[in-house]
Design a protein around this motif. Structure first.
Motif, PDB file in Angstrom:
ATOM      1  N   MET A 100       0.832  -1.205   0.000  1.00  0.00           N
ATOM      2  CA  MET A 100       0.000   0.000   0.000  1.00  0.00           C
ATOM      3  C   MET A 100       0.871   1.262   0.000  1.00  0.00           C
ATOM      4  O   MET A 100       0.457   2.308  -0.492  1.00  0.00           O
ATOM      5  CB  MET A 100      -0.903  -0.003   1.231  1.00  0.00           C
ATOM      6  N   PHE A 101       2.076   1.148   0.520  1.00  0.00           N
ATOM      7  CA  PHE A 101       3.006   2.281   0.603  1.00  0.00           C
ATOM      8  C   PHE A 101       4.257   1.941  -0.209  1.00  0.00           C
ATOM      9  O   PHE A 101       5.202   1.373   0.313  1.00  0.00           O
ATOM     10  CB  PHE A 101       3.381   2.548   2.067  1.00  0.00           C
ATOM     11  N   TRP A 102       4.274   2.283  -1.483  1.00  0.00           N
ATOM     12  CA  TRP A 102       5.358   1.909  -2.403  1.00  0.00           C
ATOM     13  C   TRP A 102       6.736   2.318  -1.901  1.00  0.00           C
ATOM     14  O   TRP A 102       7.673   1.547  -1.951  1.00  0.00           O
ATOM     15  CB  TRP A 102       5.162   2.540  -3.760  1.00  0.00           C
ATOM     16  N   LEU A 103       6.849   3.569  -1.448  1.00  0.00           N
ATOM     17  CA  LEU A 103       8.154   4.073  -0.988  1.00  0.00           C
ATOM     18  C   LEU A 103       8.237   4.194   0.519  1.00  0.00           C
ATOM     19  O   LEU A 103       9.151   4.822   1.045  1.00  0.00           O
ATOM     20  CB  LEU A 103       8.457   5.431  -1.644  1.00  0.00           C
ATOM     21  N   GLY A 104       7.264   3.620   1.210  1.00  0.00           N
ATOM     22  CA  GLY A 104       7.291   3.642   2.671  1.00  0.00           C
ATOM     23  C   GLY A 104       6.619   4.877   3.242  1.00  0.00           C
ATOM     24  O   GLY A 104       6.032   5.684   2.521  1.00  0.00           O
ATOM     25  N   THR A 105       6.706   5.006   4.575  1.00  0.00           N
ATOM     26  CA  THR A 105       6.109   6.154   5.265  1.00  0.00           C
ATOM     27  C   THR A 105       7.168   6.846   6.117  1.00  0.00           C
ATOM     28  O   THR A 105       8.221   6.292   6.404  1.00  0.00           O
ATOM     29  CB  THR A 105       4.947   5.696   6.176  1.00  0.00           C
ATOM     30  N   ASP A 106       6.861   8.067   6.528  1.00  0.00           N
ATOM     31  CA  ASP A 106       7.807   8.828   7.353  1.00  0.00           C
ATOM     32  C   ASP A 106       7.438   8.714   8.832  1.00  0.00           C
ATOM     33  O   ASP A 106       6.606   7.890   9.214  1.00  0.00           O
ATOM     34  CB  ASP A 106       7.866  10.287   6.892  1.00  0.00           C
ATOM     35  N   ASP A 107       8.036   9.564   9.660  1.00  0.00           N
ATOM     36  CA  ASP A 107       7.813   9.517  11.112  1.00  0.00           C
ATOM     37  C   ASP A 107       6.367   9.774  11.502  1.00  0.00           C
ATOM     38  O   ASP A 107       5.897   9.279  12.529  1.00  0.00           O
ATOM     39  CB  ASP A 107       8.702  10.546  11.821  1.00  0.00           C
ATOM     40  N   ALA A 108       5.645  10.558  10.716  1.00  0.00           N
ATOM     41  CA  ALA A 108       4.270  10.916  11.052  1.00  0.00           C
ATOM     42  C   ALA A 108       3.263   9.950  10.434  1.00  0.00           C
ATOM     43  O   ALA A 108       2.073  10.059  10.681  1.00  0.00           O
ATOM     44  CB  ALA A 108       3.969  12.329  10.582  1.00  0.00           C
ATOM     45  N   GLY A 109       3.717   9.025   9.603  1.00  0.00           N
ATOM     46  CA  GLY A 109       2.817   8.092   8.949  1.00  0.00           C
ATOM     47  C   GLY A 109       2.320   8.572   7.594  1.00  0.00           C
ATOM     48  O   GLY A 109       1.362   8.041   7.054  1.00  0.00           O
ATOM     49  N   GLU A 110       2.968   9.592   7.035  1.00  0.00           N
ATOM     50  CA  GLU A 110       2.613  10.088   5.706  1.00  0.00           C
ATOM     51  C   GLU A 110       3.338   9.269   4.660  1.00  0.00           C
ATOM     52  O   GLU A 110       4.467   8.828   4.850  1.00  0.00           O
ATOM     53  CB  GLU A 110       2.981  11.561   5.560  1.00  0.00           C
ATOM     54  N   ILE A 111       2.717   9.098   3.508  1.00  0.00           N
ATOM     55  CA  ILE A 111       3.300   8.326   2.431  1.00  0.00           C
ATOM     56  C   ILE A 111       4.390   9.149   1.739  1.00  0.00           C
ATOM     57  O   ILE A 111       4.170  10.312   1.378  1.00  0.00           O
ATOM     58  CB  ILE A 111       2.218   7.912   1.417  1.00  0.00           C
ATOM     59  N   HIS A 112       5.561   8.545   1.523  1.00  0.00           N
ATOM     60  CA  HIS A 112       6.696   9.270   0.955  1.00  0.00           C
ATOM     61  C   HIS A 112       6.455   9.788  -0.455  1.00  0.00           C
ATOM     62  O   HIS A 112       6.798  10.927  -0.766  1.00  0.00           O
ATOM     63  CB  HIS A 112       7.965   8.402   0.950  1.00  0.00           C
ATOM     64  N   TYR A 113       5.870   8.991  -1.332  1.00  0.00           N
ATOM     65  CA  TYR A 113       5.744   9.443  -2.720  1.00  0.00           C
ATOM     66  C   TYR A 113       4.670  10.504  -2.900  1.00  0.00           C
ATOM     67  O   TYR A 113       4.582  11.120  -3.944  1.00  0.00           O
ATOM     68  CB  TYR A 113       5.535   8.274  -3.697  1.00  0.00           C
ATOM     69  N   LEU A 114       3.847  10.768  -1.887  1.00  0.00           N
ATOM     70  CA  LEU A 114       2.854  11.834  -1.961  1.00  0.00           C
ATOM     71  C   LEU A 114       3.367  13.159  -1.404  1.00  0.00           C
ATOM     72  O   LEU A 114       2.694  14.167  -1.516  1.00  0.00           O
ATOM     73  CB  LEU A 114       1.586  11.419  -1.203  1.00  0.00           C
ATOM     74  N   GLU A 115       4.513  13.152  -0.796  1.00  0.00           N
ATOM     75  CA  GLU A 115       5.033  14.370  -0.190  1.00  0.00           C
ATOM     76  C   GLU A 115       5.539  15.339  -1.234  1.00  0.00           C
ATOM     77  O   GLU A 115       6.066  15.060  -2.212  1.00  0.00           O
ATOM     78  CB  GLU A 115       6.150  14.036   0.794  1.00  0.00           C
TER      79      GLU A 115
END
Length: 115
Positions: A100-115
């Motif tokens: 579900m998270f192609w590039l993983g998530t950050d410390d807050a739980g946001e998806i990396h590729y959407l940032e």
């Protein structure tokens, strides 16, 4: 070349007047009025295709339009949505990753590729 009655006859340079002319002339006559000039669209397309910078720019623009059209399928999640309990996940291709998270998530739980 000999023009006769609005048609063009291509002849060998060795042709002479009389029967030799008939022997050396090609049998296919080309009507001089049949040749039409290229349309403005054909002129634009041929000129555009010779300009490498314009072709490259068109390809980049076309890719951006395709990505914009497919954006809902590429990134179906809200970019501001936080996935609690899914913080610091590695990318999906590594151990422990989630598809579900192609590039993983950050410390807050946001998806990396959407940032």
């Amino acid at each position: 070349m000999i023009a006769r009655n609005g048609t063009l006859h291509t002849c060998n340079a060795l042709a002479t007047i009389g029967t030799a002319h008939e022997a050396f002339c090609s049998s296919s006559d080309v009507n001089l009025m049949a040749a039409t000039p290229p349309s403005s669209w054909q002129l634009f397309l041929s000129t555009f295709c010779r300009n490498k910078g314009a072709v490259l720019g068109f390809i980049v623009l076309a890719l951006m339009v395709i990505i914009a059209i497919l954006a809902p399928a590429i990134a179906p999640h809200d970019p501001y949505e936080l996935f609690t309990g899914q913080e610091q996940l590695p990318p999906a291709f590594l151990d422990g990753g989630n598809t579900m998270f192609w590039l993983g998530t950050d410390d807050a739980g946001e998806i990396h590729y959407l940032e």
